[in-house]
Design an enzyme around this catalytic site. Structure first.
Site, PDB file in Angstrom:
ATOM      1  CG  HIS A  56      35.966  41.669  40.700  1.00 51.94           C
ATOM      2  ND1 HIS A  56      35.663  42.999  40.836  1.00 51.94           N
ATOM      3  CD2 HIS A  56      37.196  41.515  41.248  1.00 51.94           C
ATOM      4  CE1 HIS A  56      36.670  43.620  41.431  1.00 51.94           C
ATOM      5  NE2 HIS A  56      37.609  42.748  41.700  1.00 51.94           N
ATOM      6  CG  ASN A 129      39.044  47.590  42.414  1.00 53.97           C
ATOM      7  OD1 ASN A 129      38.274  46.849  41.822  1.00 53.97           O
ATOM      8  ND2 ASN A 129      39.967  47.140  43.237  1.00 53.97           N
TER       9      ASN A 129
END
Ligand code: NDP
Length: 502
Positions: A56, A129
């Site tokens: 990320h 997510n």
């Protein structure tokens, strides 16, 4: 109105006389060591980079507000959820997963969807997510999985062999792989995607009764995705397109919003459920557990400084408030450790003091002291141990989670009462997708899997075939594989298939 010009200073507030010319001996130099301004400027610059997130790394963030829309007090005692109309400030960070900090926003990847609620009982983080499931269900596999999505250790190139070798040897990944290679793997913007907790969490009420929940953040902008060619074009046109889109939309006053829903299961339902409700490779089908709307989240303010507020933001699924707790989901249990751990590495042991991470509506009070960058008053002269008789903060038993039963022997175990790994990926392909979705899915897989060795192509295509015969046949045709061979491999156990394609 003319503003008084601010004076340039060094890091300690003393004025600087000249920021264009180094101090030299004579006109031509050399440069003198006594130019302490030059030394300070260069040495700070030398230290400007901090470790990027191992996953990320590329992301964008914004502030906003969450407002409660339904009475959920019979399920949770969390104060920020205690009344319809109640509003809580949030900070949200969206991201891709595998790429480095400079990678393109339009890469095929899941998107991180992390929400920090600044509640009056402390910060609560929902670190999800844009997909409702995940590739693996045991945290022991996570570092290996991520290595396969990064670069080959020899060539430093992304490597379809590594990528598909691991996934084809880990068939529990098929559900998430099928979402990733659908057009939902390349969302058009961060505003046009949903967010999911993916994990199951525990909610408990004031009476100590508990429930299992999953969160869904449904985009009010509508789901919009890039087809593969559009994503490829965007990568070269504007690698930062989703970051730009979010900030520009907020600047224009088009504040993106999500309807927040939860699915709720009682412990009794969970005990009898046909899927393991804690297996993060599975959804709870809507027909079994209909989502209910509990609130709305709106993003309405851009950060002023990217590094201070987005790069240094740190989320953790271990940040709970009373009324919300972990479930036995094994992936979640691994994440409860790993997020704080990685932030301590990346930002230091006092990263919770960085303003974006610090509680805003609650006060932090404990006996943790010292360490690098302890930039508050470090507890002042108050006691630094507990118990004490000098008025230091005391635990509140009302914050405790209701106890739960555990049974069985401690050992390394697989998930039990599994329905197979393929049924929900098949349902996605058959039930949720349109003809166009299926066509794009198969083409997207073929385009990527085609770069892997033939034996790996065969092994992975057998897994697609096990999810749905047509799905497998479509991939086999696209890759010009022998369909009979794929069918033969699909009929084998995973161990036999791994041996046959070694
Ligand atoms: P439903 O028909 O009730 O739900 C299907 C859901 O699938 C939709 O609500 C939508 O979720 C999502 N969806 C639609 N098109 C796509 C796509 N192209 N790619 C990914 N997801 C899509 O069926 P079930 O609840 O039985 O689920 C069937 C399958 O749908 C599951 O196996 C799962 O793969 C997928 N799905 C299910 C979700 C769930 O929580 N039950 C959530 C998301 C996907 P949304 O409204 O969230 O956009």
């Amino acid at each position: 109105m003319t503003q008084e010009k601010k004076k340039l200073t060094n890091n300690f507030g003393a004025p600087i006389d000249d920021d264009q010319n180094s101090v030299t001996a004579g006109d031509a130099g050399p440069v003198l060591m006594q130019d302490v301004h030059l030394l300070e400027k260069l040495s700070h610059f030398d230290r400007e980079r901090i470790p990027e997130r191992v996953v990320h790394a590329k992301g964008a963030g914004a502030y906003g507000v969450f407002e409660v829309a339904a009475d959920v007090t019979k399920y949770t005692k969390a104060k920020f959820l205690s009344a319809v109309g109640k509003r809580t400030e949030v900070f949200v960070r969206f991201s891709t997963v595998g790429g480095e900090k400079g990678s393109a926003d339009a890469e095929r990847d899941p998107r991180g969807f992390a929400v920090k609620f600044y509640t009056e009982e402390g910060n609560y983080d929902m670190v999800g997510n844009n997909t409702p499931v995940f590739f693996i269900r045991d945290p022991l596999k996570f570092p290996d999985f991520i290595h396969t999505q990064k670069r080959n250790p020899a060539t430093n190139l992304k490597d379809p062999d590594m990528f598909w070798d691991f996934l084809s040897l880990t068939p529990e990944s098929i559900h998430q792989v099928s979402i990733l290679f659908s057009d939902r793997g390349t969302p058009k913007t961060y505003r046009n995607m949903n967010g999911y907790s993916s994990h199951t969490f525990k909610w408990y009420n004031a009476k100590g009764e508990y429930f299992w929940v999953k969160y869904h953040f449904k985009t009010e902008q509508g789901i919009q995705n890039f087809a593969a060619a559009e994503a490829d074009a965007m990568k070269s046109k504007d690698p930062d397109h989703a970051t730009r889109d979010l900030s520009d939309a907020i600047k224009r006053g088009e504040h993106p919003a999500w309807r927040v829903e939860v699915q709720i299961m009682t412990p009794e339902q969970a005990a009898k459920y046909r899927f393991n409700p804690f297996d993060v490779t599975k959804v709870w089908p809507h027909a079994d557990v209909p989502p209910i709307t509990i609130g709305r989240m709106v993003l309405n303010r851009n950060p002023e400084n990217y590094f201070a507020e987005v790069e240094q933001s740190a989320f953790s699924p271990a940040n709970f408030v009373p009324g919300i707790a972990a479930s036995p989901d094994k992936m979640l249990q691994g994440r409860l450790f790993s997020y704080h751990d990685t932030h301590r590495h990346r930002l230091g042991p006092n990263y919770h003091l960085i303003p974006v991470n610090a509680p805003k509506a609650a006060v932090m009070n404990n006996y943790q002291r010292d360490g690098f960058m302890r930039v508050d008053n470090n507890g002042g002269g108050a006691p630094n141990y507990y118990p004490n008789s000098f008025g230091g903060p005391a635990p509140d038993p009302a914050a405790s989670e209701p106890p739960f039963d555990v049974t069985g022997k401690a050992a390394r175990r697989k998930y039990t009462h599994l329905n197979d790994d393929f049924v929900q990926a098949g349902d996605l392909y058959r039930k949720a997708m349109t003809d166009k979705d299926r066509d794009h899915l198969v083409n997207n897989v073929v385009g990527h899997l085609g770069g892997a060795q033939k034996r790996i192509q065969l092994r992975q295509t057998a897994i697609f075939y096990k999810a749905d015969k047509e799905y497998g046949r479509g991939v086999a045709r696209g890759l010009k594989l022998d369909e009979k061979e794929v069918e033969r491999l699909a009929a084998m156990t995973q161990e036999e298939r791994a041996r046959a394609t070694a």
